[in-house]
Design a protein around this motif. Structure first.
Motif, mmCIF file in Angstrom:
data_model
loop_
_atom_site.group_PDB
_atom_site.id
_atom_site.type_symbol
_atom_site.label_atom_id
_atom_site.label_comp_id
_atom_site.label_asym_id
_atom_site.label_seq_id
_atom_site.Cartn_x
_atom_site.Cartn_y
_atom_site.Cartn_z
ATOM 1 N N LYS A 1 0.825 -1.207 0.000
ATOM 2 C CA LYS A 1 0.000 0.000 0.000
ATOM 3 C C LYS A 1 0.862 1.260 0.000
ATOM 4 C CE LYS A 1 -4.216 -1.763 2.066
ATOM 5 N NZ LYS A 1 -5.175 -1.660 3.174
ATOM 6 N N LYS A 2 1.963 1.231 0.757
ATOM 7 C CA LYS A 2 2.877 2.379 0.772
ATOM 8 C C LYS A 2 3.502 2.593 -0.601
ATOM 9 C CE LYS A 2 4.571 2.970 5.453
ATOM 10 N NZ LYS A 2 5.739 2.870 6.328
ATOM 11 N N SER A 3 3.902 1.520 -1.244
ATOM 12 C CA SER A 3 4.510 1.629 -2.563
ATOM 13 C C SER A 3 3.518 2.172 -3.587
ATOM 14 C CB SER A 3 5.027 0.277 -3.035
ATOM 15 O OG SER A 3 6.011 -0.207 -2.176
ATOM 16 N N ILE A 4 2.293 1.690 -3.530
ATOM 17 C CA ILE A 4 1.259 2.174 -4.452
ATOM 18 C C ILE A 4 1.007 3.656 -4.220
ATOM 19 C CG2 ILE A 4 -1.200 2.020 -5.003
ATOM 20 C CD1 ILE A 4 -0.974 -1.009 -4.551
ATOM 21 N N LEU A 5 0.903 4.050 -2.956
ATOM 22 C CA LEU A 5 0.654 5.452 -2.637
ATOM 23 C C LEU A 5 1.806 6.338 -3.100
ATOM 24 C CD1 LEU A 5 -1.201 7.505 -1.254
ATOM 25 C CD2 LEU A 5 0.082 7.086 0.848
ATOM 26 N N LYS B 1 -3.730 -8.140 -4.698
ATOM 27 C CA LYS B 1 -4.877 -9.018 -4.897
ATOM 28 C C LYS B 1 -4.552 -10.431 -4.401
ATOM 29 C CE LYS B 1 -8.079 -10.599 -8.422
ATOM 30 N NZ LYS B 1 -8.433 -10.611 -9.840
ATOM 31 N N GLY B 2 -3.333 -10.887 -4.612
ATOM 32 C CA GLY B 2 -2.925 -12.212 -4.158
ATOM 33 C C GLY B 2 -2.906 -12.323 -2.649
ATOM 34 N N ALA C 1 4.644 4.519 -14.630
ATOM 35 C CA ALA C 1 3.937 4.280 -13.373
ATOM 36 C C ALA C 1 2.998 3.085 -13.487
ATOM 37 C CB ALA C 1 3.160 5.525 -12.973
ATOM 38 N N VAL C 2 2.301 2.970 -14.600
ATOM 39 C CA VAL C 2 1.393 1.826 -14.787
ATOM 40 C C VAL C 2 2.181 0.526 -14.827
ATOM 41 C CG1 VAL C 2 -0.156 0.734 -16.457
ATOM 42 C CG2 VAL C 2 -0.457 3.129 -15.872
ATOM 43 N N ILE D 1 1.161 -2.330 -11.940
ATOM 44 C CA ILE D 1 0.491 -3.595 -12.258
ATOM 45 C C ILE D 1 0.978 -4.747 -11.370
ATOM 46 C CG2 ILE D 1 0.231 -5.372 -14.044
ATOM 47 C CD1 ILE D 1 -0.137 -3.083 -16.058
ATOM 48 N N PRO D 2 2.294 -4.964 -11.207
ATOM 49 C CA PRO D 2 2.712 -6.052 -10.304
ATOM 50 C C PRO D 2 2.303 -5.808 -8.848
ATOM 51 C CG PRO D 2 4.556 -5.331 -11.652
ATOM 52 C CD PRO D 2 3.449 -4.388 -11.901
#
Length: 84
Positions: free
Chosen positions: A12-16, A80-81, A68-69, A73-74
């Motif tokens: 979550k931190k990485s996505i943010l 999700k996993g 960024a996309v 994606i990974p």
């Protein structure tokens, strides 16, 4: 269990962080499109009247967003996993 929780928080931190880093690119994309499509030589800033600069903004912004996309994606797949 704690490692799953740590993994979820780190993902979550990485996505943010990636989303926050792409925010200026998204704003620049909007300004570039505004300068190309909406303005007829009467922009709120004089640099947006220059079509070449607006095209440059669009190209750079799209490149940053594509990178960024590719990085997101990974992370979304991993998130999700872990949710299962």
């Amino acid at each position: 269990m704690t490692t799953d929780l740590q993994d979820k928080t780190s993902i979550k931190k990485s996505i943010l962080m990636i989303q926050l880093l792409t925010l200026p690119a998204t704003i620049a994309l909007g300004l570039g499109l505004y300068g190309v499509v909406a303005v007829q030589g009467d922009a709120f800033h004089p640099v947006l009247n220059n079509r070449e600069f607006c095209y440059f903004l669009i190209v750079i912004s799209v490149l940053i967003d594509v990178i960024a996309v590719i990085k997101l994606i990974p992370l979304f797949k991993a998130q999700k996993g872990l949710a299962r």
